[in-house]
Design a protein around this motif. Sequence first.
Motif, PDB file in Angstrom:
ATOM      1  N   ALA A 125       0.499  -1.661  -0.358  1.00  0.00           N
ATOM      2  CA  ALA A 125      -0.073   0.078  -0.095  1.00  0.00           C
ATOM      3  C   ALA A 125       0.933   1.191  -0.251  1.00  0.00           C
ATOM      4  O   ALA A 125       0.486   2.323  -0.356  1.00  0.00           O
ATOM      5  CB  ALA A 125      -1.445  -0.433   0.851  1.00  0.00           C
ATOM      6  N   ALA A 126       1.994   1.470   0.934  1.00  0.00           N
ATOM      7  CA  ALA A 126       3.109   2.181   0.505  1.00  0.00           C
ATOM      8  C   ALA A 126       3.592   2.507  -1.027  1.00  0.00           C
ATOM      9  O   ALA A 126       3.894   3.870  -0.732  1.00  0.00           O
ATOM     10  CB  ALA A 126       4.215   2.208   1.669  1.00  0.00           C
ATOM     11  N   ILE A 127       3.105   1.384  -1.215  1.00  0.00           N
ATOM     12  CA  ILE A 127       4.058   2.067  -3.053  1.00  0.00           C
ATOM     13  C   ILE A 127       3.572   1.737  -4.075  1.00  0.00           C
ATOM     14  O   ILE A 127       3.055   1.783  -5.463  1.00  0.00           O
ATOM     15  CB  ILE A 127       4.878   1.564  -3.592  1.00  0.00           C
ATOM     16  CG1 ILE A 127       4.763  -0.809  -3.361  1.00  0.00           C
ATOM     17  CG2 ILE A 127       6.560   1.228  -2.338  1.00  0.00           C
ATOM     18  CD1 ILE A 127       5.550  -1.864  -3.976  1.00  0.00           C
ATOM     19  N   GLY A 128       1.260   2.071  -3.842  1.00  0.00           N
ATOM     20  CA  GLY A 128       0.800   2.040  -4.179  1.00  0.00           C
ATOM     21  C   GLY A 128      -0.627   0.654  -4.980  1.00  0.00           C
ATOM     22  O   GLY A 128      -1.094   1.201  -5.796  1.00  0.00           O
ATOM     23  N   GLY A 129       0.245  -0.452  -3.824  1.00  0.00           N
ATOM     24  CA  GLY A 129      -0.738  -1.324  -4.286  1.00  0.00           C
ATOM     25  C   GLY A 129      -0.255  -2.467  -4.930  1.00  0.00           C
ATOM     26  O   GLY A 129       0.751  -2.027  -6.024  1.00  0.00           O
ATOM     27  N   ARG A 130      -0.653  -3.828  -4.812  1.00  0.00           N
ATOM     28  CA  ARG A 130      -0.003  -5.064  -5.863  1.00  0.00           C
ATOM     29  C   ARG A 130      -0.792  -4.161  -7.111  1.00  0.00           C
ATOM     30  O   ARG A 130      -0.108  -5.121  -7.628  1.00  0.00           O
ATOM     31  CB  ARG A 130      -0.145  -5.974  -4.816  1.00  0.00           C
ATOM     32  CG  ARG A 130       0.038  -7.577  -5.589  1.00  0.00           C
ATOM     33  CD  ARG A 130      -0.382  -8.411  -4.892  1.00  0.00           C
ATOM     34  NE  ARG A 130       0.005  -8.799  -3.004  1.00  0.00           N
ATOM     35  CZ  ARG A 130       0.634  -9.603  -3.094  1.00  0.00           C
ATOM     36  NH1 ARG A 130       1.253 -10.671  -3.765  1.00  0.00           N
ATOM     37  NH2 ARG A 130       0.680  -9.547  -1.958  1.00  0.00           N
ATOM     38  N   ASP A 131      -1.857  -4.182  -6.769  1.00  0.00           N
ATOM     39  CA  ASP A 131      -2.486  -4.337  -8.392  1.00  0.00           C
ATOM     40  C   ASP A 131      -1.705  -3.710  -9.752  1.00  0.00           C
ATOM     41  O   ASP A 131      -2.306  -3.826 -10.777  1.00  0.00           O
ATOM     42  CB  ASP A 131      -4.141  -4.168  -8.011  1.00  0.00           C
ATOM     43  CG  ASP A 131      -4.822  -4.783  -7.242  1.00  0.00           C
ATOM     44  OD1 ASP A 131      -4.151  -6.413  -7.628  1.00  0.00           O
ATOM     45  OD2 ASP A 131      -6.110  -4.924  -6.870  1.00  0.00           O
ATOM     46  N   ARG A 132      -0.651  -2.621  -9.238  1.00  0.00           N
ATOM     47  CA  ARG A 132      -0.456  -2.335 -10.258  1.00  0.00           C
ATOM     48  C   ARG A 132       0.626  -2.419 -10.946  1.00  0.00           C
ATOM     49  O   ARG A 132       1.404  -2.321 -11.992  1.00  0.00           O
ATOM     50  CB  ARG A 132       0.885  -0.734  -9.513  1.00  0.00           C
ATOM     51  CG  ARG A 132      -0.638   0.027  -8.245  1.00  0.00           C
ATOM     52  CD  ARG A 132       0.360   1.432  -8.261  1.00  0.00           C
ATOM     53  NE  ARG A 132       1.252   2.397  -8.651  1.00  0.00           N
ATOM     54  CZ  ARG A 132       3.174   2.019  -9.278  1.00  0.00           C
ATOM     55  NH1 ARG A 132       3.421   1.475  -8.473  1.00  0.00           N
ATOM     56  NH2 ARG A 132       3.552   2.856 -10.063  1.00  0.00           N
TER      57      ARG A 132
END
Length: 438
Positions: A125-132
């Motif tokens: 979440a700290a880097i924008g999420g796994r789904d990216r």
Amino acid sequence: MRRIRAAACGAVALSLVLTAAACGGGTSGTEGSNERPKTLTYWASNQGANLEADKKVLQPELDKFEKETGIEVKLEVVPWGDLLNRILTATTSGQGPDVLNIGNTWSASLQSSGALLPWDEKNFAAIGGRDRFVGSALGSTGAEGQDPAAVPLYSMAYALYYNKKMFAEAGVRKPPATWAEMAAVGKRLSRDGKWALGAEGSNLSNNIHQVFVLAKQHNADFFTPDGRPDFTSDGAVAAVKQYVDLMAEDRIIAPGNAEYAQNQSLSDFAKDRTAMVLWQTASATFTSQGMDEDEWGVAPAPVRSGKPGPGAATNSMVAGINLAGFKNTKNIDGAKKFVAFMTSDEEQVILNKAYGSIPPVKAAQQHPAFDTPALAVLRDTLATSATALPQVPEESQFETVVGTAVKELFADAAAGRPVTTGSVRAKLDKAQQQMPKK
């Protein structure tokens, strides 16, 4: 000669035992102080033509990060021949960097040391999420069922590169799409002291990449579903024999290639000595060696029949570089900010464009810079027909012992000694006996 990322995507010899010793990050701080460290140490892998080329690519981006965050990044570009042993030493000594690049096939092995920061949902979440991130790239970040040990940074895939001039001189109009076509076309191209296909028999990681893909095409793997070595199955034996037979039986690989190490086959290709090479993201290498872009073409790597795809039509391993952090760094917040920066859409475009790789971040992958004919083949391969190498703790040992078995079989072929199903199975059985016992 350019040291590209082939070794990046495969482990070098590994006989050291990975331990769970605590590993302190490279950032120093005052004991008991509430002041956040303002520096990070970063070990980058050698992705460019040389170490200085990497510094020229990376330093402007690191300066940008410092301007945005106030955190200085101390960069060291580490040659691939040294990187794994440097990392292993860091995991046991506690003297390592805060953030580092790792070959994606090392992920599970290094994960088992307990030294790397797990990328759980909170950290993602700290880097924008796994789904990216693209799913195939995430598949090479650690053992199944565990939080990833790293985050994808650069993605690559294997393709078939071919020399247009040599094809025209031999009257070959298109690259082979199947292995039967490869043998037929290869005999037409192997003439006048030139050869159809390049190989690097002494490059253990490249040996593994090739035979792993061929094993998939034979509906086999080198490990059982529960992670036990399975090197002597009929499919694994057939895969290794098929690869070595390109020299031993088909005679479309020069015997001298049995002694070739990293990147020597690319040099032959650039100098019109070899008409084809199976490699990962090689276009920038050819340019650096003086080839114009219109001198070579790129096509999907061959399959046994039909078109590339999943399962038995796999034609590449999922190659790439991951970004990891030591979990005991004294600047974990800064490390996560740095990972977020390096995997941001903007930086992914800048960095992967510079290195000729494919962004593992979905949004960045859609940038027009990655729509060139060469990169489109790699992008499609990653999306549809690439498979991750086994994400098991013993993967590094597997690359060493099976890669060595293939090297020895190439030496037999070059010397004119028979390469039979029996001799291949014996080499693979010896390799399996060298694996750690469970």
